[in-house]
Scaffold this motif. Structure first.
Motif, PDB file in Angstrom:
ATOM      1  N   GLN A 347      44.397  29.970  31.835  1.00 27.98           N
ATOM      2  CA  GLN A 347      45.227  31.113  32.788  1.00 27.98           C
ATOM      3  C   GLN A 347      45.936  30.427  34.030  1.00 27.98           C
ATOM      4  O   GLN A 347      45.151  29.676  34.743  1.00 27.98           O
ATOM      5  CB  GLN A 347      44.525  32.240  33.301  1.00 27.98           C
ATOM      6  CG  GLN A 347      43.693  32.937  32.197  1.00 27.98           C
ATOM      7  CD  GLN A 347      42.945  34.054  32.522  1.00 27.98           C
ATOM      8  OE1 GLN A 347      41.589  33.856  32.533  1.00 27.98           O
ATOM      9  NE2 GLN A 347      43.334  35.262  32.712  1.00 27.98           N
ATOM     10  N   ARG A 349      46.858  31.411  36.717  1.00 27.75           N
ATOM     11  CA  ARG A 349      46.156  31.713  38.166  1.00 27.75           C
ATOM     12  C   ARG A 349      44.945  30.785  38.152  1.00 27.75           C
ATOM     13  O   ARG A 349      44.724  30.544  39.311  1.00 27.75           O
ATOM     14  CB  ARG A 349      46.109  33.185  38.438  1.00 27.75           C
ATOM     15  CG  ARG A 349      44.790  33.677  37.834  1.00 27.75           C
ATOM     16  CD  ARG A 349      44.649  35.241  38.158  1.00 27.75           C
ATOM     17  NE  ARG A 349      45.409  36.289  37.338  1.00 27.75           N
ATOM     18  CZ  ARG A 349      45.214  36.548  36.163  1.00 27.75           C
ATOM     19  NH1 ARG A 349      44.073  36.291  35.604  1.00 27.75           N
ATOM     20  NH2 ARG A 349      46.013  37.333  35.571  1.00 27.75           N
ATOM     21  N   ASN A 350      44.185  30.707  37.458  1.00 31.16           N
ATOM     22  CA  ASN A 350      43.090  29.833  37.547  1.00 31.16           C
ATOM     23  C   ASN A 350      43.477  28.357  37.622  1.00 31.16           C
ATOM     24  O   ASN A 350      42.733  27.495  38.495  1.00 31.16           O
ATOM     25  CB  ASN A 350      42.219  29.910  35.931  1.00 31.16           C
ATOM     26  CG  ASN A 350      41.559  31.410  35.813  1.00 31.16           C
ATOM     27  OD1 ASN A 350      41.829  32.430  36.652  1.00 31.16           O
ATOM     28  ND2 ASN A 350      40.872  31.662  35.067  1.00 31.16           N
ATOM     29  N   TRP A 470      45.857  40.203  38.890  1.00 31.98           N
ATOM     30  CA  TRP A 470      44.544  39.203  39.031  1.00 31.98           C
ATOM     31  C   TRP A 470      43.458  39.841  38.385  1.00 31.98           C
ATOM     32  O   TRP A 470      42.617  39.179  37.644  1.00 31.98           O
ATOM     33  CB  TRP A 470      44.136  39.182  40.581  1.00 31.98           C
ATOM     34  CG  TRP A 470      42.831  38.415  41.029  1.00 31.98           C
ATOM     35  CD1 TRP A 470      42.717  37.185  41.032  1.00 31.98           C
ATOM     36  CD2 TRP A 470      41.544  38.960  40.713  1.00 31.98           C
ATOM     37  NE1 TRP A 470      41.359  36.871  41.026  1.00 31.98           N
ATOM     38  CE2 TRP A 470      40.589  38.128  40.946  1.00 31.98           C
ATOM     39  CE3 TRP A 470      41.000  40.354  40.585  1.00 31.98           C
ATOM     40  CZ2 TRP A 470      39.136  38.526  40.985  1.00 31.98           C
ATOM     41  CZ3 TRP A 470      39.755  40.612  40.719  1.00 31.98           C
ATOM     42  CH2 TRP A 470      38.904  39.786  40.779  1.00 31.98           C
ATOM     43  N   ASP A 472      42.245  40.890  35.311  1.00 32.37           N
ATOM     44  CA  ASP A 472      42.578  40.927  33.694  1.00 32.37           C
ATOM     45  C   ASP A 472      42.364  42.195  33.054  1.00 32.37           C
ATOM     46  O   ASP A 472      43.238  42.703  32.326  1.00 32.37           O
ATOM     47  CB  ASP A 472      41.388  40.116  33.132  1.00 32.37           C
ATOM     48  CG  ASP A 472      41.948  38.614  33.321  1.00 32.37           C
ATOM     49  OD1 ASP A 472      43.050  38.177  33.548  1.00 32.37           O
ATOM     50  OD2 ASP A 472      41.196  37.593  32.780  1.00 32.37           O
ATOM     51  N   ARG A 612      40.649  48.960  30.507  1.00 35.97           N
ATOM     52  CA  ARG A 612      39.372  48.309  29.783  1.00 35.97           C
ATOM     53  C   ARG A 612      38.104  48.021  30.915  1.00 35.97           C
ATOM     54  O   ARG A 612      37.134  47.889  30.765  1.00 35.97           O
ATOM     55  CB  ARG A 612      39.765  47.146  29.183  1.00 35.97           C
ATOM     56  CG  ARG A 612      39.034  46.230  28.276  1.00 35.97           C
ATOM     57  CD  ARG A 612      39.464  45.266  27.508  1.00 35.97           C
ATOM     58  NE  ARG A 612      40.373  44.277  28.273  1.00 35.97           N
ATOM     59  CZ  ARG A 612      39.707  42.987  28.886  1.00 35.97           C
ATOM     60  NH1 ARG A 612      38.294  42.731  28.352  1.00 35.97           N
ATOM     61  NH2 ARG A 612      40.394  42.127  29.550  1.00 35.97           N
ATOM     62  N   LYS A 616      33.851  48.298  31.189  1.00 33.47           N
ATOM     63  CA  LYS A 616      32.576  47.319  31.313  1.00 33.47           C
ATOM     64  C   LYS A 616      31.435  47.940  31.890  1.00 33.47           C
ATOM     65  O   LYS A 616      31.535  48.999  32.501  1.00 33.47           O
ATOM     66  CB  LYS A 616      33.069  46.372  32.282  1.00 33.47           C
ATOM     67  CG  LYS A 616      34.277  45.554  31.623  1.00 33.47           C
ATOM     68  CD  LYS A 616      34.300  44.286  32.155  1.00 33.47           C
ATOM     69  CE  LYS A 616      35.382  43.276  31.535  1.00 33.47           C
ATOM     70  NZ  LYS A 616      35.378  42.105  31.846  1.00 33.47           N
ATOM     71  N   GLU A 622      34.246  42.823  36.531  1.00 41.63           N
ATOM     72  CA  GLU A 622      35.107  43.669  37.311  1.00 41.63           C
ATOM     73  C   GLU A 622      34.795  45.025  37.692  1.00 41.63           C
ATOM     74  O   GLU A 622      35.281  45.347  38.611  1.00 41.63           O
ATOM     75  CB  GLU A 622      36.605  43.450  36.774  1.00 41.63           C
ATOM     76  CG  GLU A 622      37.256  42.068  36.945  1.00 41.63           C
ATOM     77  CD  GLU A 622      36.897  41.384  35.562  1.00 41.63           C
ATOM     78  OE1 GLU A 622      35.877  41.754  34.874  1.00 41.63           O
ATOM     79  OE2 GLU A 622      37.394  40.521  35.248  1.00 41.63           O
ATOM     80  N   TYR A 627      31.741  40.443  42.725  1.00 45.23           N
ATOM     81  CA  TYR A 627      32.820  39.460  41.864  1.00 45.23           C
ATOM     82  C   TYR A 627      32.983  38.494  43.002  1.00 45.23           C
ATOM     83  O   TYR A 627      34.005  38.743  43.822  1.00 45.23           O
ATOM     84  CB  TYR A 627      33.889  40.116  41.221  1.00 45.23           C
ATOM     85  CG  TYR A 627      34.464  39.457  40.097  1.00 45.23           C
ATOM     86  CD1 TYR A 627      33.979  39.756  38.810  1.00 45.23           C
ATOM     87  CD2 TYR A 627      35.668  38.538  40.140  1.00 45.23           C
ATOM     88  CE1 TYR A 627      34.420  38.924  37.787  1.00 45.23           C
ATOM     89  CE2 TYR A 627      36.093  38.001  39.227  1.00 45.23           C
ATOM     90  CZ  TYR A 627      35.606  37.953  37.799  1.00 45.23           C
ATOM     91  OH  TYR A 627      36.065  37.502  36.737  1.00 45.23           O
ATOM     92  N   ASN A 673      30.157  33.509  38.705  1.00 42.77           N
ATOM     93  CA  ASN A 673      31.241  34.315  38.922  1.00 42.77           C
ATOM     94  C   ASN A 673      30.598  35.564  39.349  1.00 42.77           C
ATOM     95  O   ASN A 673      31.660  36.189  40.346  1.00 42.77           O
ATOM     96  CB  ASN A 673      32.072  34.404  37.679  1.00 42.77           C
ATOM     97  CG  ASN A 673      31.584  35.344  36.766  1.00 42.77           C
ATOM     98  OD1 ASN A 673      30.381  35.513  36.606  1.00 42.77           O
ATOM     99  ND2 ASN A 673      32.476  35.999  36.097  1.00 42.77           N
TER     100      ASN A 673
END
Ligand code: CEZ
Length: 790
Positions: A347, A349-350, A470, A472, A612, A616, A622, A627, A673
């Protein structure tokens, strides 16, 4: 758990049951293996997309490494059954699958190898694995010593999982000339075009030994028999029955019957990995089999891992803290920067943030990466979802979902590269575009990205979020094209300001009028966020397609999000007064013993105009975990607004340590993470580590250490000295490598001084910039700081 510092850091775990999910990891450019203390292993290699050679017993869906990975009895692993031929006792090492209590157990994680030292009934066993610098092979050494004064008769049976390779075609048998068990398969496919893509796949898995086995077994079901992995039927016989796998699930088992005299030691070397054909296996065998070759391979692999040495070493008096920052964090950061998490389309940004970390290790890699990233920008200024790292790479999974934030990262992260190197020539490099051969300077690429971001705003000047920023999985706030993101609006304002500041500081020639417009645009975006999203005590997270402001006190779940608060501090959107309110709200609602949660309360049901993320599990990823990537943004922001004590407190909470291992369940060798959040909703699970070592946290955490805590930050004119020691850390010393100069530093708080005093080689420095440091020269820096009261 124990750690020891010094040149070769090691972390030891002396029980297989205390932290059953504890793992270490080894990698090279082409493969990675995550090794669990009980013998389970997750491994993959690149061909060039990620592939397996040691499979689970069922067909797995392809996905990234999962959080809180769950191990089960038939999980892929590398085990060794050990039979005492005299007493008949059978155990398994390092612990699974038989789970027999061992006299002593030690799982040891070092830089470039993972080992177990085990003692059981007078036998001392050492199992050790390392990778090589480039090749696709695990190098294992199994040594057993008879520590008694009697002769011992044993059988050693390595059991290496090959697993369910394919529903089309799979088999395994012993190959005498290679002295290996070789599994073979055809990677399943249905489309004819895939045949041509798969033709050169490494569809074999080999398990090769330096010693000829007394017998072997390649058929998992038959080996296990009715006894199960716990008590495999095949081990009851004196000798294994040399059984093939013909479309049955393959396994690699060998038996070595061995007589050990008193004090005698016997070692076996094994090589395990994927290959295309027997010739390739023979090449690997030739290269690595044999004691001297193994020693040489280990040395080269260690040298590779050591390339990850970063620009600072510290001595704070806290061994765990020092070990983590001197050793394990740079190692993890190097993994991210050097192999890009073993993805062929990271990605964007990563990729940009991981390479920001690389600026502290090998800045020339950062330079190349940033050039590659902008070369995939389209001429309208949009940065791609992911950066393609090789010719035929494709954007996959999450990179097929439109996220609106990719343009902000380069202007934000570029400064670290410039600060470390002073290399402004990068900005004049001429680079083409994904959809045009026209070349523009690197600077112009950045400005096109900013122009694109500025345009991607609504009538209020708030940034559209599309199907995520940021975050996802925040995919339904704006999928109808209207929803906006507070975080992205603030990040855009911050990116613009960073870019304008950087150009001023580094004296980059710019279009003055354009830069004035940029400054104005940043200001207007900050104002818009204040006008539409400030809600009494904190900033909301956004406005949905339906026009609903969310992330405020009015919500029952997802009342407060961390990111907008952190980035309002960074972008300059928040006043001192607002900051105090935000910090207070965060302290009340988001802080846990492991750090700041990303949002609270965690969602417990789908919210269709958020997406989404709300599906989770509460407290996971997230949806309100700690995080760490978001937590480190907050810490970095706190440093920018002078909240040094609070920043350090949260930074300490983030660090994995021996003290918190019982709660997190992981060893202090990487920052995960996330730690489970939902602290008030599900306190029992709170704090558990995700055990995922892929995270954007690393580069920011290291940046906080170097630039903020130690305050040894590069700038246009040299090295700026502005330490931010907390009240709890009265001194810290160490060594900083900066543009090839070596600076031994000591920073300490002293009651005699009321302003900062800086001495370089005994000379008082006026101002706080060390201006003419020479490459190759060593300096002594002494910084006296006024005492910070608690
Ligand atoms: O992936 C990360 C991304 O790699 O999530 C971050 C994002 O900024 C990073 O770029 C925050 O959303 O549900 C999902 O799709 C998840 O969002 C994952 O992809 C997530 C995992 O944590 C991967 O490590």
């Amino acid at each position: 758990v124990e750690t020891n510092c010094g040149n070769l850091s090691k972390v030891k775990l002396t029980s297989p049951t205390a932290l059953p999910n504890a793992t270490g990891f080894l990698w090279n450019q082409n493969m990675v293996m995550q090794v669990n203390c009980r013998g389970y292993v997750n491994s993959l290699f690149m061909q060039p997309e990620p592939a397996k050679y040691s499979y689970a017993p069922n067909m797995e869906a392809k996905s990234f490494i999962q959080p809180e990975h769950s191990y089960f009895s038939h999980h892929p692993g590398r085990f060794f059954y050990l039979k005492d031929e005299d007493s008949g006792e059978i155990i398994s090492l390092p612990y699974e699958p038989m789970r027999v209590q061992l006299d002593s157990f030690s799982f040891e994680l070092a830089d470039s190898h993972i080992a177990w030292l085990i003692e059981h009934r007078g036998l001392k066993i050492e199992v050790k694995v390392n990778l090589t610098e480039f090749d696709l092979v695990e190098c294992w050494l199994f040594s057993v010593t008879n520590a008694t004064d009697k002769i011992r008769n044993i059988s050693v049976y390595p059991y290496f999982t090959i697993g369910y390779m394919s529903w089309m075609n799979q088999s395994a048998t012993y190959n005498e000339s290679l002295n290996a068990i070789v599994g073979d398969c055809v990677t399943p496919y249905q489309k004819v075009e895939d045949y041509f893509k798969h033709k050169d796949f490494k569809d074999k898995t080999f398990f090769l030994s330096d010693t000829k086995p007394s017998a072997w077994h390649a058929n998992q079901k038959v080996f296990e028999g009715e006894g199960g992995l716990h008590q495999p039927t095949a081990l009851q016989a004196d000798l294994l029955q040399n059984v093939d796998a013909r479309y049955e699930t393959p396994v690699a088992v060998m038996q070595f019957k061995q007589k050990l005299l008193a004090g005698e030691q016997k070692s076996y070397q094994f090589l395990f990995g994927p290959a295309k054909d027997d010739a390739e296996i023979a090449t690997i065998k030739e290269k690595y089999l044999g004691e001297q070759k193994l020693i040489a391979a280990r040395k080269d692999y260690l040298a590779y891992i050591k390339q990850g040495k970063a620009c600072v070493t510290v001595d704070s008096g806290n061994a765990g803290f020092d070990d983590f920052f001197n050793h394990w964090l740079p190692r993890q950061m190097f993994y991210h920067g050097d192999v890009n998490r073993l993805s062929t389309d990271p990605q964007t940004r990563n990729y940009i943030q991981d390479n920001m970390g690389m600026a502290f290790i090998h800045p020339e890699k950062t330079r190349q990466a940033y050039i590659l990233a902008v070369s995939q920008q389209t001429i309208n200024g949009a940065m791609p979802e992911g950066v393609l790292l090789y010719k035929d790479a494709e954007l996959k999974y999450i990179n097929q979902v439109p996220h609106a934030d990719h343009g902000v990262w380069l202007p934000i992260c570029l400064l670290v590269y410039l600060n470390e190197t002073g290399d402004v020539s990068l900005l004049n490099e001429l680079i083409s575009f994904a959809d045009s051969t026209e070349k523009q300077t690197f600077s112009r690429h950045i400005e096109l990205a900013l122009d694109y971001l500025i345009k991607a705003t609504d009538h209020r000047r708030l940034s559209f979020i599309e199907q995520g920023d940021w975050c996802d999985p925040m995919n339904m706030v704006g999928y109808k094209g209207k929803g906006v993101s507070a975080w992205l609006s603030l990040a855009t304002a911050y990116a613009i300001t960073m870019w304008c500041d950087l150009c001023e500081e580094y004296n980059i020639s710019v279009n003055q009028q354009r830069h004035e417009e940029y400054r104005l645009a940043a200001k207007m975006m900050n104002n818009a966020v204040n006008q539409h999203l400030w809600h009494d005590k904190w900033f909301a997270r956004g406005i949905t397609d339906e026009g609903r402001v969310f992330g405020t006190d009015k919500d029952v779940e997802g009342k407060i999000f961390l990111n907008p608060q952190s980035w309002a501090m960074l972008s300059g959107a928040s006043s001192k007064e607002q900051q105090t309110k935000m910090i207070t709200a965060i302290s009340k609602q988001l802080i846990t013993p492991q750090g700041a949660m990303m949002l609270a309360p965690s969602y417990t049901a789908m919210v269709e105009d958020v997406g989404r993320i709300t599906q989770k599990h509460p407290g996971v990823s997230e949806n309100g975990s700690v995080y760490n990537h978001a937590a480190i943004f907050y810490i970095y922001a706190l440093y920018q607004v002078g909240q040094n004590d609070l920043a350090f407190d949260l930074l300490s909470k983030m660090l994995p340590s021996i003290d918190n291992a019982k709660v997190t369940g992981q060893l202090p060798i990487y920052v995960p993470n996330y730690y489970r959040g939902a602290y008030h909703q599900l306190p029992e699970q709170a704090g558990r580590s995700s055990h995922l070592f892929n995270t954007g946290t690393t580069s920011w955490l290291y940046r906080c250490l170097v630039e903020e805590l130690c305050g040894l930050k590069g700038c246009a004119t040299g090295l700026k000295v502005a330490p931010k020691l907390p009240s709890s850390m009265k001194q810290i010393s160490g060594q900083r490598l900066f543009r090839k100069a070596i600076i031994d530093f000591e920073l300490y708080q002293q009651s005699e001084v009321d302003t900062v005093e800086i001495l370089l080689d005994g000379q008082v420095v006026t101002g706080n910039i060390l201006g003419d440091l020479k490459a190759g020269q060593q300096y002594k820096l002494l910084v006296k700081l006024p005492i910070v009261e608690q």
